[in-house]
Scaffold this motif. Structure first.
Motif, short mmCIF file in Angstrom:
data_model
loop_
_atom_site.label_atom_id
_atom_site.label_comp_id
_atom_site.label_asym_id
_atom_site.label_seq_id
_atom_site.Cartn_x
_atom_site.Cartn_y
_atom_site.Cartn_z
N GLU A 126 41.11 50.14 35.45
CA GLU A 126 41.83 50.61 36.71
C GLU A 126 40.76 50.25 37.89
O GLU A 126 41.40 49.46 38.86
CB GLU A 126 41.95 52.12 36.77
N ALA B 195 41.85 46.57 38.31
CA ALA B 195 42.97 46.40 39.09
C ALA B 195 43.04 46.67 40.53
O ALA B 195 43.84 46.33 41.53
CB ALA B 195 44.11 47.34 38.63
N ILE C 73 46.83 44.84 35.37
CA ILE C 73 48.28 45.24 35.52
C ILE C 73 49.11 45.52 34.33
O ILE C 73 49.73 46.20 34.05
CB ILE C 73 48.99 44.37 36.82
N ALA D 2 53.43 41.86 37.51
CA ALA D 2 52.12 41.42 37.67
C ALA D 2 52.07 40.08 38.18
O ALA D 2 51.21 39.65 39.14
CB ALA D 2 51.55 41.39 36.32
#
Lengths: 303, 300
Positions: B128, B131, B170, B220
């Motif tokens: 995360e 991302a 993603i 993505a």
């Protein structure tokens, strides 16, 4: 052959172990990107050792004047621009985003809810450079006429467009949070005959606090890291901005403007990568906060 | 006194009849009106932006605009954007080819093999974080690591790898989430019959989860293709006549749009480029959303 013979069983077990190993390998390889990125940014900035600039001068005191003699590298103007633009975009997007979140989660009829989500996803799917272009042909041109400015670009416009860009993230996180408020809480409130306003103000708001905080943090992380739109709209001036109508140069715009014309491993190169490293660390820090808040929301939903 | 209708709408409020009741109701009306206004705003913003770009750019679209390379003085003032379309596609394909195997494997590991372990939680957190890294940082890192350090130069290869970095988290998250959305009862049943995890994945989980995974991949790719910041210094060039080579830079749609605007070359051409970019992404993302929505209902 009997399908459950030990030989076939062993082959199966082995092949499963191979798949498992490959998956783990892929995961580790992918994750190492992040560590590699952090490490490499640190290395290129030479912040650990041999950073050519006094850190205080770099962050606060010196102007950004790479062509002066002697050249000076300070990113104070960029830090101030970034804070102004990101702050403005939050001020604009947070109330609206919370409103949209509450609307979709609480009072919108089902068909309207089903329209809202794709609408927000369209908004989130528009690329940064298109937002920049859109802001340029609408707001910049208008500002030149309205306020009699020689060039329309300014921090105000960058902040407004940035607000539109982070709006879908804030709104959908807020909607998710309001939806995760326990049903008993809502039932109890409305069975006492309170209005939506009262319930939102006194009850939902408290229950949703961690999630709303996460929404704001997410918007802030986005706003700090957004590049192309602010590059095209903020005016790219290295002077320290004094008001929102001044031109400025947020950190990301500084990086995008200067990187292409920088000698590799020069002091300027170090300065750019140090700025990038700071940005990375700040965004990762915000992300840690978001993670903590999300855990809280999940506990709330399960409790 | 409240009318029966009001009593119905605010059950239990009859006791508080009178002024304060009426005030509370009218305030609430105002509040709800405000929320409707917020909702309307959220709906009108995307519609207005798309409509504006459509009305400004529709007349620039033509066969020559799509299939010709940039011409005119200054370069790009006339002609088309074919090399940019080509470059964007090539970058997307390369990035997807590099990131998909890693993200798929990683997602499967997190959802199936490593579920519930501290290791999986930590890794998911790192993903995360990956991302959330701003696009320009990917560009900076790609420039320093791939272009300079590994001596790839500003090239399709470097840009493709940077886009792969961007797509990886993603895709991984969507793979993991779609697998986790499958009911655990299927897993318990299959495993109790003695099949391997891989068999379980191929025959039981994949048929249910593939739509969600594909939707994640599409999103993505759309996200990566639309961003100019990471490829500005790793893959993009001001002008090319088309043709692809891993070691050579390419034109891309977002960077071309940026150049057209920042150098004030031609706003007509810029409108057209923005429209092509946005219509392509819209088409792409809508298909992902539809796929995901259909995926909500699983046929056996």
């Amino acid at each position: 052959m009997n399908p459950s013979s030990p030989r076939i069983g062993r082959i199966r077990y082995l092949s499963d172990a191979v798949v498992r190993g490959c998956c783990l390998l892929a995961l580790c390889l992918g994750i190492s990107f992040l560590l590699l990125m952090i490490g490499f940014m640190w290395r290129e900035s030479s912040l650990g050792i041999g950073f050519g600039i006094n850190l205080y001068h770099f962050l606060v005191k010196e102007p950004w004047a790479p062509l002066a003699t002697p050249p000076s590298y300070g990113i104070a103007h960029a830090v101030i621009s970034t804070l102004l633009v990101a702050g403005l975009s939050l001020v604009l997007a947070v109330p609206l985003g919370f409103g949209i979140g509450l609307f979709t989660a609480e009072i919108a009829p089902l068909p309207v809810q089903q329209i809202m989500q794709p609408a927000l996803e369209v908004l989130a799917g528009i690329p940064s450079v298109v937002y920049g272009f859109f802001g340029y042909v609408t707001l910049v041109k208008s500002f030149e006429g309205w306020f009699d400015m020689p060039t329309g670009e300014c921090l105000l416009i960058a902040g407004i467009i940035l607000a539109v860009m982070i709006l879908p993230f804030i709104a959908s996180t807020a909607a998710e949070t309001f939806r995760s408020i326990p049903g008993e809480l809502k039932d109890a409130a409305f069975s006492l005959g309170v209005t939506h306003l009262y319930a939102s103000r006194r009850i939902f708001w408290r229950a949703a606090l961690p999630g709303l905080f996460a929404a704001v943090a997410l918007g802030m992380a986005r706003a700090l890291g957004e590049t192309l739109a602010v590059l095209m709209l903020a005016g790219n001036s290295v002077a320290v901005p004094h008001s929102l109508f001044d031109r400025g140069q947020p950190l990301t715009a500084l990086l995008a403007t200067e990187l292409g014309e920088t000698a590799v491993y020069s002091v300027k190169y170090q300065a750019l990568f140090a700025s990038g490293f700071f940005l990375l660390v700040i965004v990762l820090g915000i992300n840690i906060l978001i993670w903590i808040m999300k855990q809280k929301v999940m506990q709330h939903a399960h409790a | 006194m409240p009318t029966p209708e009001q009593t119905l709408k605010y059950p239990g409020a009859t006791m508080a009849a009178g002024d304060s009741f009426r005030r509370a109701v009218s305030r609430d009306r105002f509040f709800q009106g405000l929320l409707w206004a917020c909702g309307l705003c959220g709906f009108l913003l995307p519609v207005a932006i798309i409509a504006y770009l459509l009305s400004g750019g529709i007349h620039s679209l033509s066969r020559t605009f799509i299939f010709d390379y940039p011409r005119g003085t200054p370069l790009g003032a006339r002609g088309g954007i074919w090399p940019a379309i080509q470059g964007s596609f090539a970058l997307a394909a390369l990035g997807l080819g590099l990131s998909l195997p890693l993200a798929l494997g990683g997602g499967i590991y997190l959802a199936e093999y490593g579920r519930g372990r501290a290791f999986a939680t930590v890794v998911r957190f790192l993903v995360e974080c990956l991302a959330a890294v701003p696009m320009i940082i990917y560009g900076l890192f790609g420039y320093a690591f791939l272009v300079v350090f590994l001596k790839f130069g500003v090239s399709l290869l470097a840009g493709g790898i940077v886009l792969a970095f961007i797509m990886f988290p993603i895709i991984l998250i969507s793979v993991q989430e779609s697998l986790l959305a499958v009911d655990d009862a299927y897993r318990d049943m299959a495993l109790s019959l003695g099949v391997t995890r891989f068999y379980l994945f191929r025959k039981v989980l994949l048929p249910q989860a593939w739509r969600g995974m594909v939707a994640g991949v599409v999103l993505a790719v759309g996200h990566a293709v639309g961003s100019a910041a990471p490829i500005l210094f790793t893959a993009s060039i001001y002008f090319s006549k088309g043709g692809l080579d891993l070691r050579e830079p390419v034109m891309t749609l977002p960077t071309h749009l940026y150049n057209l605007v920042s150098e004030a070359i031609s706003f007509d051409q810029a409108f057209g480029t923005a429209l092509v970019l946005i219509l392509g992404l819209l088409l792409f993302n809508t298909s992902a959303l539809l796929l995901r929505r259909i995926g909500g209902v699983n046929s056996p």
